[in-house]
Write a protein that holds these residues in place. Structure first.
Motif, PDB file in Angstrom:
ATOM      1  N   ASP A 123       0.758  -1.326  -0.552  1.00 21.29           N
ATOM      2  CA  ASP A 123      -0.356   0.141   0.210  1.00 21.29           C
ATOM      3  C   ASP A 123       0.423   1.125   0.000  1.00 21.29           C
ATOM      4  O   ASP A 123       1.920   1.441   1.042  1.00 21.29           O
ATOM      5  CB  ASP A 123      -1.313  -0.162   1.157  1.00 21.29           C
ATOM      6  CG  ASP A 123      -1.889   0.611   1.400  1.00 21.29           C
ATOM      7  OD1 ASP A 123      -1.783   2.308   0.775  1.00 21.29           O
ATOM      8  OD2 ASP A 123      -3.496   0.614   1.796  1.00 21.29           O
ATOM      9  N   ASP A 124       1.031   2.159  -1.034  1.00 18.39           N
ATOM     10  CA  ASP A 124       1.376   3.174  -1.137  1.00 18.39           C
ATOM     11  C   ASP A 124       0.618   4.401  -0.186  1.00 18.39           C
ATOM     12  O   ASP A 124       1.618   5.470  -0.204  1.00 18.39           O
ATOM     13  CB  ASP A 124       1.758   3.993  -2.165  1.00 18.39           C
ATOM     14  CG  ASP A 124      -0.026   4.830  -2.634  1.00 18.39           C
ATOM     15  OD1 ASP A 124      -0.821   3.796  -2.753  1.00 18.39           O
ATOM     16  OD2 ASP A 124      -0.234   5.515  -3.560  1.00 18.39           O
TER      17      ASP A 124
ATOM     18  N   ASN B 295      -5.025   0.925  -5.940  1.00 20.23           N
ATOM     19  CA  ASN B 295      -4.620   2.438  -6.194  1.00 20.23           C
ATOM     20  C   ASN B 295      -3.445   2.993  -5.788  1.00 20.23           C
ATOM     21  O   ASN B 295      -3.197   3.599  -5.139  1.00 20.23           O
ATOM     22  CB  ASN B 295      -5.578   3.843  -6.138  1.00 20.23           C
ATOM     23  CG  ASN B 295      -7.216   3.164  -6.889  1.00 20.23           C
ATOM     24  OD1 ASN B 295      -6.697   2.587  -7.728  1.00 20.23           O
ATOM     25  ND2 ASN B 295      -7.563   3.081  -6.215  1.00 20.23           N
ATOM     26  N   MET B 296      -2.473   2.757  -6.909  1.00 28.02           N
ATOM     27  CA  MET B 296      -0.600   2.903  -6.637  1.00 28.02           C
ATOM     28  C   MET B 296       0.041   3.293  -7.486  1.00 28.02           C
ATOM     29  O   MET B 296      -0.185   3.164  -8.788  1.00 28.02           O
ATOM     30  CB  MET B 296      -0.220   1.926  -5.830  1.00 28.02           C
ATOM     31  CG  MET B 296      -0.710   1.270  -4.742  1.00 28.02           C
ATOM     32  SD  MET B 296       1.063   0.066  -4.362  1.00 28.02           S
ATOM     33  CE  MET B 296       0.338  -1.124  -5.503  1.00 28.02           C
ATOM     34  N   PRO B 297       0.875   4.524  -7.448  1.00 30.34           N
ATOM     35  CA  PRO B 297       1.287   4.752  -8.889  1.00 30.34           C
ATOM     36  C   PRO B 297       2.596   3.973  -9.168  1.00 30.34           C
ATOM     37  O   PRO B 297       2.606   2.718  -8.760  1.00 30.34           O
ATOM     38  CB  PRO B 297       2.890   6.552  -8.146  1.00 30.34           C
ATOM     39  CG  PRO B 297       2.092   5.852  -6.759  1.00 30.34           C
ATOM     40  CD  PRO B 297       1.098   5.252  -6.162  1.00 30.34           C
TER      41      PRO B 297
ATOM     42  N   PRO C 167      -1.689 -16.549  -3.017  1.00 28.49           N
ATOM     43  CA  PRO C 167      -3.179 -16.043  -2.988  1.00 28.49           C
ATOM     44  C   PRO C 167      -2.841 -14.911  -2.480  1.00 28.49           C
ATOM     45  O   PRO C 167      -2.155 -13.868  -1.879  1.00 28.49           O
ATOM     46  CB  PRO C 167      -3.757 -16.422  -1.366  1.00 28.49           C
ATOM     47  CG  PRO C 167      -2.786 -17.607  -0.870  1.00 28.49           C
ATOM     48  CD  PRO C 167      -0.864 -17.511  -1.802  1.00 28.49           C
ATOM     49  N   VAL C 168      -4.395 -14.364  -2.736  1.00 29.62           N
ATOM     50  CA  VAL C 168      -3.918 -12.419  -3.147  1.00 29.62           C
ATOM     51  C   VAL C 168      -5.047 -12.156  -3.036  1.00 29.62           C
ATOM     52  O   VAL C 168      -5.739 -12.305  -3.521  1.00 29.62           O
ATOM     53  CB  VAL C 168      -3.093 -12.025  -4.494  1.00 29.62           C
ATOM     54  CG1 VAL C 168      -3.598 -10.201  -4.460  1.00 29.62           C
ATOM     55  CG2 VAL C 168      -2.317 -12.928  -4.846  1.00 29.62           C
ATOM     56  N   VAL C 169      -4.965 -11.344  -2.033  1.00 24.05           N
ATOM     57  CA  VAL C 169      -6.316 -10.319  -1.323  1.00 24.05           C
ATOM     58  C   VAL C 169      -6.241  -9.204  -2.147  1.00 24.05           C
ATOM     59  O   VAL C 169      -5.181  -7.883  -1.759  1.00 24.05           O
ATOM     60  CB  VAL C 169      -6.583 -10.697  -0.108  1.00 24.05           C
ATOM     61  CG1 VAL C 169      -7.827  -9.464   0.272  1.00 24.05           C
ATOM     62  CG2 VAL C 169      -6.870 -12.127   0.528  1.00 24.05           C
ATOM     63  N   MET C 170      -7.379  -8.536  -2.824  1.00 29.35           N
ATOM     64  CA  MET C 170      -7.197  -7.160  -3.126  1.00 29.35           C
ATOM     65  C   MET C 170      -7.958  -6.075  -1.795  1.00 29.35           C
ATOM     66  O   MET C 170      -9.098  -6.312  -1.151  1.00 29.35           O
ATOM     67  CB  MET C 170      -7.706  -7.134  -4.360  1.00 29.35           C
ATOM     68  CG  MET C 170      -7.462  -7.327  -5.355  1.00 29.35           C
ATOM     69  SD  MET C 170      -6.045  -7.370  -5.547  1.00 29.35           S
ATOM     70  CE  MET C 170      -5.455  -5.979  -7.017  1.00 29.35           C
ATOM     71  N   LEU C 171      -7.445  -5.153  -0.867  1.00 32.11           N
ATOM     72  CA  LEU C 171      -7.771  -4.416  -0.090  1.00 32.11           C
ATOM     73  C   LEU C 171      -8.089  -3.508  -0.446  1.00 32.11           C
ATOM     74  O   LEU C 171      -6.758  -2.330  -0.913  1.00 32.11           O
ATOM     75  CB  LEU C 171      -7.095  -5.094   1.155  1.00 32.11           C
ATOM     76  CG  LEU C 171      -7.119  -3.531   2.347  1.00 32.11           C
ATOM     77  CD1 LEU C 171      -8.660  -4.523   3.150  1.00 32.11           C
ATOM     78  CD2 LEU C 171      -6.253  -3.183   3.469  1.00 32.11           C
ATOM     79  N   SER C 172      -8.724  -2.289  -1.122  1.00 32.67           N
ATOM     80  CA  SER C 172      -8.999  -0.966  -1.645  1.00 32.67           C
ATOM     81  C   SER C 172     -10.511  -0.690  -0.531  1.00 32.67           C
ATOM     82  O   SER C 172     -11.317  -1.460  -0.631  1.00 32.67           O
ATOM     83  CB  SER C 172      -9.044  -1.561  -2.954  1.00 32.67           C
ATOM     84  OG  SER C 172      -9.582  -0.230  -3.894  1.00 32.67           O
TER      85      SER C 172
END
Length: 149
Positions: free
Chosen positions: A11-12, A62-64, A85-90
């Motif tokens: 996370d940016d 949303n990261m540059p 495993p990949v979890v999108m947290l947005s």
């Protein structure tokens, strides 16, 4: 006792990273947390042959530079990482984002809660689920060879 779950958070936003660290801090006995502020740094770490293997990647969208979708696509395209495993947290609630994440083979999509108490419950559920689902004693990653390894 099984080894701790190695969670990689990408996370940016320093404030969001801080909140995630706070929310996950109570689980230090069962997880180890590594954070990166960019997709590029996270992918480089995941591809290091000597790096400890992550059990779960949690990605912001949303990261540059490389955004979360780019990182997810790169992970799933890499034979050494594809099963990770990949979890999108947005913060996104857009149906198109959810559909895109799953089309790229995300394991889950979590919309960040608007309040910290609810976010704590989300992190509790995430940790509880993935500590129960991971495969203990997974094979060690093979050494990379060739022009990209």
């Amino acid at each position: 006792m099984p080894p701790r779950l190695h969670l990689l958070l990408v996370d940016d936003n320093p404030a969001d990273e801080f909140l995630a660290r706070e929310a996950l801090g109570g689980y230090s006995d069962i997880i180890s947390l590594t954070t990166f502020g960019s997709g590029e740094l996270a992918l480089a770490s995941l591809r290091e042959a000597d790096a400890p293997r992550s059990d779960l990647v949690v990605l912001d969208i949303n990261m540059p530079g490389l955004n979360g979708f780019d990182v997810l696509a790169a992970i799933k395209a890499d034979p050494e990482l594809a099963s990770l495993p990949v979890v999108m947290l947005s913060a996104s609630r857009a149906a198109a984002d959810v559909e895109r994440a799953y089309s790229l083979r995300a394991s889950a999509f979590v919309t960040k809660a608007d309040t910290f108490p609810v976010f704590l419950k989300q992190m509790e559920a995430l940790v509880g689920f993935w500590t129960q689902c991971r495969v203990i004693g997974k094979p060690v990653r093979a050494a990379r060879s060739g022009p990209f390894g």
